[in-house]
Design a protein around this motif. Structure first.
Motif, PDB file in Angstrom:
ATOM      1  N   LEU A  74       0.985  -0.718  -0.059  1.00  0.00           N
ATOM      2  CA  LEU A  74      -0.322  -0.763  -0.237  1.00  0.00           C
ATOM      3  C   LEU A  74       0.935   1.292   0.236  1.00  0.00           C
ATOM      4  CD1 LEU A  74      -3.236  -0.863   2.464  1.00  0.00           C
ATOM      5  CD2 LEU A  74      -3.382  -0.237   0.068  1.00  0.00           C
ATOM      6  N   TYR A  75       1.917   1.272   1.470  1.00  0.00           N
ATOM      7  CA  TYR A  75       2.951   2.771   1.014  1.00  0.00           C
ATOM      8  C   TYR A  75       3.823   2.741  -0.698  1.00  0.00           C
ATOM      9  CZ  TYR A  75       6.653   5.086   2.665  1.00  0.00           C
ATOM     10  OH  TYR A  75       7.773   6.608   2.934  1.00  0.00           O
ATOM     11  N   SER A  76       4.038   1.752  -1.286  1.00  0.00           N
ATOM     12  CA  SER A  76       4.419   1.365  -2.690  1.00  0.00           C
ATOM     13  C   SER A  76       3.704   2.304  -3.797  1.00  0.00           C
ATOM     14  CB  SER A  76       5.349   0.149  -3.004  1.00  0.00           C
ATOM     15  OG  SER A  76       3.622  -0.818  -3.817  1.00  0.00           O
ATOM     16  N   TYR A  77       2.359   2.711  -3.266  1.00  0.00           N
ATOM     17  CA  TYR A  77       1.383   3.321  -4.254  1.00  0.00           C
ATOM     18  C   TYR A  77       1.102   4.714  -3.470  1.00  0.00           C
ATOM     19  CZ  TYR A  77       0.198  -0.634  -7.067  1.00  0.00           C
ATOM     20  OH  TYR A  77       0.719  -1.779  -8.172  1.00  0.00           O
ATOM     21  N   ASP A  78       2.155   5.164  -2.505  1.00  0.00           N
ATOM     22  CA  ASP A  78       1.676   5.633  -1.934  1.00  0.00           C
ATOM     23  C   ASP A  78       0.679   6.721  -1.017  1.00  0.00           C
ATOM     24  OD1 ASP A  78       2.442   9.027  -1.213  1.00  0.00           O
ATOM     25  OD2 ASP A  78       1.128   9.721  -3.078  1.00  0.00           O
ATOM     26  N   CYS A  79      -0.026   5.031  -0.299  1.00  0.00           N
ATOM     27  CA  CYS A  79      -1.033   5.025   0.909  1.00  0.00           C
ATOM     28  C   CYS A  79      -0.205   5.734   1.644  1.00  0.00           C
ATOM     29  CB  CYS A  79      -1.178   4.064   0.872  1.00  0.00           C
ATOM     30  SG  CYS A  79      -2.550   3.965   2.127  1.00  0.00           S
ATOM     31  N   ASP A  80      -1.202   6.575   2.519  1.00  0.00           N
ATOM     32  CA  ASP A  80      -0.940   7.451   4.267  1.00  0.00           C
ATOM     33  C   ASP A  80      -0.851   6.201   5.212  1.00  0.00           C
ATOM     34  OD1 ASP A  80      -0.463   9.058   5.935  1.00  0.00           O
ATOM     35  OD2 ASP A  80      -0.764  10.293   5.581  1.00  0.00           O
ATOM     36  N   ILE A  81      -0.124   5.518   5.126  1.00  0.00           N
ATOM     37  CA  ILE A  81       0.055   4.442   5.960  1.00  0.00           C
ATOM     38  C   ILE A  81      -0.714   5.315   7.525  1.00  0.00           C
ATOM     39  CG2 ILE A  81       0.850   2.696   7.174  1.00  0.00           C
ATOM     40  CD1 ILE A  81       0.536   1.574   4.617  1.00  0.00           C
ATOM     41  N   ASP A  82       0.164   5.843   8.175  1.00  0.00           N
ATOM     42  CA  ASP A  82      -0.312   6.932   9.228  1.00  0.00           C
ATOM     43  C   ASP A  82      -1.319   7.198   9.440  1.00  0.00           C
ATOM     44  OD1 ASP A  82       2.523   6.413  10.237  1.00  0.00           O
ATOM     45  OD2 ASP A  82       2.961   8.882   9.527  1.00  0.00           O
ATOM     46  N   TYR A  83      -2.549   7.105   7.894  1.00  0.00           N
ATOM     47  CA  TYR A  83      -3.900   8.277   8.120  1.00  0.00           C
ATOM     48  C   TYR A  83      -4.214   6.756   8.702  1.00  0.00           C
ATOM     49  CZ  TYR A  83      -8.351   9.097   7.452  1.00  0.00           C
ATOM     50  OH  TYR A  83      -9.612   8.975   6.932  1.00  0.00           O
ATOM     51  N   ILE A  84      -4.451   5.513   8.261  1.00  0.00           N
ATOM     52  CA  ILE A  84      -4.513   4.116   7.872  1.00  0.00           C
ATOM     53  C   ILE A  84      -4.980   3.680   8.924  1.00  0.00           C
ATOM     54  CG2 ILE A  84      -4.785   2.219   6.536  1.00  0.00           C
ATOM     55  CD1 ILE A  84      -6.207   3.694   4.605  1.00  0.00           C
ATOM     56  N   ILE A  85      -3.703   3.394   9.832  1.00  0.00           N
ATOM     57  CA  ILE A  85      -3.986   2.933  11.605  1.00  0.00           C
ATOM     58  C   ILE A  85      -4.957   4.085  11.943  1.00  0.00           C
ATOM     59  CG2 ILE A  85      -1.984   1.924  12.621  1.00  0.00           C
ATOM     60  CD1 ILE A  85      -0.567   1.326  10.378  1.00  0.00           C
ATOM     61  N   THR A  86      -3.728   5.588  12.240  1.00  0.00           N
ATOM     62  CA  THR A  86      -4.385   6.049  13.012  1.00  0.00           C
ATOM     63  C   THR A  86      -5.023   6.830  12.771  1.00  0.00           C
ATOM     64  OG1 THR A  86      -2.899   8.023  12.371  1.00  0.00           O
ATOM     65  CG2 THR A  86      -1.847   6.452  13.821  1.00  0.00           C
ATOM     66  N   GLY A  87      -5.567   7.308  12.057  1.00  0.00           N
ATOM     67  CA  GLY A  87      -6.787   8.146  11.651  1.00  0.00           C
ATOM     68  C   GLY A  87      -6.383   9.899  11.306  1.00  0.00           C
ATOM     69  N   ILE A  88      -4.666   9.916  11.402  1.00  0.00           N
ATOM     70  CA  ILE A  88      -4.738  10.875  11.136  1.00  0.00           C
ATOM     71  C   ILE A  88      -3.727  11.861  10.000  1.00  0.00           C
ATOM     72  CG2 ILE A  88      -2.695  12.264  12.913  1.00  0.00           C
ATOM     73  CD1 ILE A  88      -3.593  11.451  15.788  1.00  0.00           C
ATOM     74  N   CYS A  89      -3.840  12.681   9.428  1.00  0.00           N
ATOM     75  CA  CYS A  89      -3.067  13.071   8.406  1.00  0.00           C
ATOM     76  C   CYS A  89      -2.167  14.008   9.208  1.00  0.00           C
ATOM     77  CB  CYS A  89      -4.547  13.305   7.219  1.00  0.00           C
ATOM     78  SG  CYS A  89      -3.735  13.269   5.440  1.00  0.00           S
ATOM     79  N   ASN A  90      -1.585  14.418   9.706  1.00  0.00           N
ATOM     80  CA  ASN A  90      -0.407  15.277   9.158  1.00  0.00           C
ATOM     81  C   ASN A  90       1.024  14.868   8.746  1.00  0.00           C
ATOM     82  OD1 ASN A  90      -1.805  15.981  11.105  1.00  0.00           O
ATOM     83  ND2 ASN A  90      -0.935  15.730  12.269  1.00  0.00           N
ATOM     84  N   ARG A  91       1.504  14.313   7.115  1.00  0.00           N
ATOM     85  CA  ARG A  91       2.650  14.648   6.610  1.00  0.00           C
ATOM     86  C   ARG A  91       2.188  14.987   5.278  1.00  0.00           C
ATOM     87  NH1 ARG A  91       3.173   9.770   3.546  1.00  0.00           N
ATOM     88  NH2 ARG A  91       5.065   9.127   4.201  1.00  0.00           N
ATOM     89  N   SER A  92       3.073  15.888   4.645  1.00  0.00           N
ATOM     90  CA  SER A  92       2.664  16.475   3.651  1.00  0.00           C
ATOM     91  C   SER A  92       3.200  16.117   2.416  1.00  0.00           C
ATOM     92  CB  SER A  92       3.882  17.934   3.369  1.00  0.00           C
ATOM     93  OG  SER A  92       4.354  18.312   2.974  1.00  0.00           O
ATOM     94  N   LYS A  93       2.994  16.543   1.530  1.00  0.00           N
ATOM     95  CA  LYS A  93       3.204  16.407   0.028  1.00  0.00           C
ATOM     96  C   LYS A  93       4.123  16.878  -0.877  1.00  0.00           C
ATOM     97  CE  LYS A  93      -0.348  13.389   0.241  1.00  0.00           C
ATOM     98  NZ  LYS A  93      -0.707  11.996  -0.619  1.00  0.00           N
ATOM     99  N   ASP A  94       4.602  17.333   0.102  1.00  0.00           N
ATOM    100  CA  ASP A  94       6.320  18.220  -0.750  1.00  0.00           C
ATOM    101  C   ASP A  94       7.445  17.342  -0.241  1.00  0.00           C
ATOM    102  OD1 ASP A  94       8.266  19.875  -1.493  1.00  0.00           O
ATOM    103  OD2 ASP A  94       7.379  21.604  -0.391  1.00  0.00           O
ATOM    104  N   ASP A  95       7.802  17.101  -1.777  1.00  0.00           N
ATOM    105  CA  ASP A  95       8.597  16.225  -1.626  1.00  0.00           C
ATOM    106  C   ASP A  95      10.490  16.516  -1.699  1.00  0.00           C
ATOM    107  OD1 ASP A  95       7.531  13.576  -1.288  1.00  0.00           O
ATOM    108  OD2 ASP A  95       7.403  13.452  -3.498  1.00  0.00           O
ATOM    109  N   LEU A  96      10.796  17.416  -1.521  1.00  0.00           N
ATOM    110  CA  LEU A  96      11.973  19.092  -1.479  1.00  0.00           C
ATOM    111  C   LEU A  96      13.085  18.133  -0.822  1.00  0.00           C
ATOM    112  CD1 LEU A  96      13.240  20.905  -2.274  1.00  0.00           C
ATOM    113  CD2 LEU A  96      12.418  22.313  -0.083  1.00  0.00           C
ATOM    114  N   PHE A  97      12.447  17.821   0.277  1.00  0.00           N
ATOM    115  CA  PHE A  97      13.574  16.936   1.271  1.00  0.00           C
ATOM    116  C   PHE A  97      14.209  15.487   0.660  1.00  0.00           C
ATOM    117  CE2 PHE A  97      12.707  19.590   4.955  1.00  0.00           C
ATOM    118  CZ  PHE A  97      13.332  21.196   4.775  1.00  0.00           C
TER     119      PHE A  97
END
Length: 241
Positions: free
Chosen positions: A56-79
């Motif tokens: 799922l992660y390899s398809y850019d699924c937000d694993i944190d959201y799936i497991i915790t219900g919290i979505c705190n990850r930026s979509k910015d890939d700068l770093f």
């Protein structure tokens, strides 16, 4: 804090599947499992395994959201894109400096459960990186940097100490329920076990909320990047690389 019910995890997994406009058979193909097996995952008959989560992660699924219900990850890939511009050794050296710098400069709010988890995992990665350890040892470094015994960790996860040791060495993988328990106790985010460069998207998310610290951190990254280039040039002059 998020709800740690596995039932809610499966609800979010189903929501993800529908948002991707996939039937159970369609997502089963994507994950490389049988339709019946996937159906058992959604119904809770079998555990949501690391292997499935990693796919799922390899398809850019937000694993944190799936497991915790919290979505705190930026979509910015700068770093991450900055690190990709270097060879593996230089990228790892830069990554170590980036997480060490952020870990020290950020004013951590330990009352915020999400920040507490990120603080814990960056602390673990900081020590892991200094020891040039294998990234398969992530769980081990979470344990030792939080000062807990292997038996206590086994008790937290509800597994035997032998299995806990194998999980620490990467010989066994944690499923969604075990990752959920670690998050609930404030040790790490589920994405900790999947990200190549742990914490960078989470760091970006925090910086997006504080312009002063963002500018300060960007100056720091620019400085350490310059150090990496100079370090590499010096090695080349010496014929080391």
């Amino acid at each position: 804090m998020s709800d740690i019910s596995i039932d809610n995890v499966l609800v979010r997994l189903k929501e993800y599947r529908k948002a991707e406009h996939l039937s159970q058979s369609g997502i089963a193909v994507r994950l490389g499992v049988g339709q019946t097996y996937y159906s058992q995952i959604e119904s809770g008959s079998v555990s949501l395994s690391y292997k499935v989560l990693n796919k799922l992660y390899s398809y850019d699924c937000d694993i944190d959201y799936i497991i915790t219900g919290i979505c705190n990850r930026s979509k910015d890939d700068l770093f991450i894109n900055i690190l990709k511009a270097y060879d593996k050794n230089a990228a790892m050296k830069l990554y170590k400096m980036m997480i060490a710098g952020f870990y020290q400069m950020w004013s951590w709010n330990m009352e915020d459960h999400w920040e507490k988890c990120l603080y814990s995992e960056l602390k673990a990665m900081n020590v892991l990186s200094m020891n040039d350890a294998s990234f398969d040892d992530r769980l081990y470094y979470i344990r030792i940097t939080n000062g807990i015994s292997q038996q206590k960790l086994a008790n937290i996860l509800g597994i035997g100490r032998t299995k806990c040791g194998k999980c620490e060495r990467g010989q066994k993988k944690l499923d969604a329920e075990l990752m959920m328990l670690l998050h609930h106790k404030g040790y790490c985010l589920p994405s900790f076990f999947f990200e190549e460069y742990v914490g960078l998207r989470e760091i970006t998310y925090l910086l997006e909320r504080d312009k002063e610290k963002k500018d300060r951190y960007y100056r720091y990254v620019k400085s350490v990047r310059s150090n990496i280039v100079n370090y590499k040039s010096e090695l080349q002059k010496r014929g080391v690389i």
